[in-house]
Design an enzyme around this catalytic site. Sequence first.
Site, PDB file in Angstrom:
ATOM      1  N   THR A 167      38.495  36.356 117.313  1.00  0.00           N
ATOM      2  CA  THR A 167      39.042  35.865 116.049  1.00  0.00           C
ATOM      3  C   THR A 167      40.439  36.420 115.946  1.00  0.00           C
ATOM      4  O   THR A 167      40.731  37.443 116.557  1.00  0.00           O
ATOM      5  CB  THR A 167      38.196  36.454 114.884  1.00  0.00           C
ATOM      6  OG1 THR A 167      36.893  35.914 114.949  1.00  0.00           O
ATOM      7  CG2 THR A 167      38.791  36.154 113.521  1.00  0.00           C
ATOM      8  N   ARG A 195      27.164  26.575 112.283  1.00  0.00           N
ATOM      9  CA  ARG A 195      27.101  28.028 112.042  1.00  0.00           C
ATOM     10  C   ARG A 195      28.445  28.556 111.519  1.00  0.00           C
ATOM     11  O   ARG A 195      29.495  28.199 112.030  1.00  0.00           O
ATOM     12  CB  ARG A 195      26.731  28.733 113.345  1.00  0.00           C
ATOM     13  CG  ARG A 195      26.750  30.275 113.288  1.00  0.00           C
ATOM     14  CD  ARG A 195      28.080  30.840 113.733  1.00  0.00           C
ATOM     15  NE  ARG A 195      28.067  32.302 113.824  1.00  0.00           N
ATOM     16  CZ  ARG A 195      29.151  33.051 113.996  1.00  0.00           C
ATOM     17  NH1 ARG A 195      30.328  32.477 114.075  1.00  0.00           N
ATOM     18  NH2 ARG A 195      29.064  34.350 114.081  1.00  0.00           N
ATOM     19  N   ASP A 198      31.678  35.421 109.767  1.00  0.00           N
ATOM     20  CA  ASP A 198      32.273  36.149 108.642  1.00  0.00           C
ATOM     21  C   ASP A 198      33.680  35.663 108.298  1.00  0.00           C
ATOM     22  O   ASP A 198      34.154  35.867 107.185  1.00  0.00           O
ATOM     23  CB  ASP A 198      32.335  37.649 108.966  1.00  0.00           C
ATOM     24  CG  ASP A 198      33.140  37.928 110.235  1.00  0.00           C
ATOM     25  OD1 ASP A 198      33.095  37.107 111.179  1.00  0.00           O
ATOM     26  OD2 ASP A 198      33.821  38.963 110.295  1.00  0.00           O
ATOM     27  N   THR A 218      36.787  41.245 113.036  1.00  0.00           N
ATOM     28  CA  THR A 218      36.447  40.391 114.178  1.00  0.00           C
ATOM     29  C   THR A 218      35.140  40.924 114.745  1.00  0.00           C
ATOM     30  O   THR A 218      34.759  42.054 114.475  1.00  0.00           O
ATOM     31  CB  THR A 218      37.505  40.451 115.295  1.00  0.00           C
ATOM     32  OG1 THR A 218      37.572  41.785 115.775  1.00  0.00           O
ATOM     33  CG2 THR A 218      38.864  40.035 114.807  1.00  0.00           C
ATOM     34  N   GLY A 219      34.501  40.107 115.568  1.00  0.00           N
ATOM     35  CA  GLY A 219      33.265  40.557 116.198  1.00  0.00           C
ATOM     36  C   GLY A 219      32.069  39.811 115.646  1.00  0.00           C
ATOM     37  O   GLY A 219      32.212  38.704 115.124  1.00  0.00           O
TER      38      GLY A 219
HETATM   39  N1  ASP Z   1      33.812  37.115 113.696  1.00  0.00           N
HETATM   40  C1  ASP Z   1      33.761  35.866 114.401  1.00  0.00           C
HETATM   41  C2  ASP Z   1      32.523  35.136 114.046  1.00  0.00           C
HETATM   42  O1  ASP Z   1      31.487  35.746 113.869  1.00  0.00           O
HETATM   43  C3  ASP Z   1      33.848  35.977 115.859  1.00  0.00           C
HETATM   44  C4  ASP Z   1      34.610  37.134 116.417  1.00  0.00           C
HETATM   45  O2  ASP Z   1      35.458  37.679 115.787  1.00  0.00           O
HETATM   46  O3  ASP Z   1      34.350  37.568 117.544  1.00  0.00           O
HETATM   47  O4  ASP Z   1      32.560  33.942 114.006  1.00  0.00           O
END
Ligand code: ASP
Length: 311
Positions: A167, A195, A198, A218-219
């Site tokens: 992200t 889907r 966050d 992120t994550g």
């Molecule tokens: N946070 C993002 C999501 O869950 C993906 C990411 O940042 O890796 O869609």
Amino acid sequence: MLKVIASANGIVGIEAAMEVLKKGGTAVDAVEAGIRLVESNPEDTTVGYGGLPNLLGEVELDASIMDGETLAAGAVGAVKGYEHPISIARKVMEELPHVMIVGEGAERFAREMGFEKKDLLTPKAREIWEKGLKEKAPDIYGERAEYLESLRRFANLAVDPEKHLGTVNFIAMDSRGHLATGVSTSGWAWKYPGRLGDSPVIGAGNYADSRYGAAACTGRGEMAIRLSTARSIVLYMEMGLSLEEAATKAMLELARLKDRFWGRVSCIVMDAKGNHGAFSVGGPSKYVVMTEDMDAPQELPRVEIPVPNKK
Ligand code: ASP
């Protein structure tokens, strides 16, 4: 002092964001300008054009923006065919009496606002998507007829989520000391269609309040949603914790969370004075910083919070 911080992939947009601030633009203008360049970067398979698609091979984008001065916010989710969800999110904030719109409604709104359609699936993203399906779900790949029925099973396999998440986060402080946050993503690759993570959820992946600070994540978004991570960090600062204490507390909450697909979560944080930091649980990562006195952005490591006795 004018400041911009971003997740490491924001390096392609951070100088443009600083330019906006130097010309007198607002923090909201700056985060939007910076993120647009990341969204247009075909090399980035986690955001915008070139982002990895969902299970059906469709690129679905999520984004949000928050003005820390007014607490106004806009968000879009599962948007197909538009390269700049961050700009659509800003229009939601400015033009609609809503905070979040998704799917067909968001696409309709983008059209009405004059955004141009674009095919977002690049050959590189398609190749990664196909390879993942062949490797992880060979029984599903190619059997279009049974494909839809198999989607849930495939989603539950959680195909290497750490390697296929990503992200962009931006936080800016403008000449009036106002804060804004922006987040944009193509989400979890091979995700179940529709889907949302966050990133478009105000409070989970994005929160800004100029009086106290701003945070973006992120994550693994499902974890940040369950813990309202971005809002928690800002709230802890409001309650008197330092930036480091607030972010560490939120990261430890993530570390302790039970989740079948537990994965890395990182955040960038700025307080009301412009102090900044970045933190992660579940693996190292970096962030980028640019202040008005710097000629070039600087990449810095995030503070990695150890995961206590994680099974
Ligand atoms: N946070 C993002 C999501 O869950 C993906 C990411 O940042 O890796 O869609």
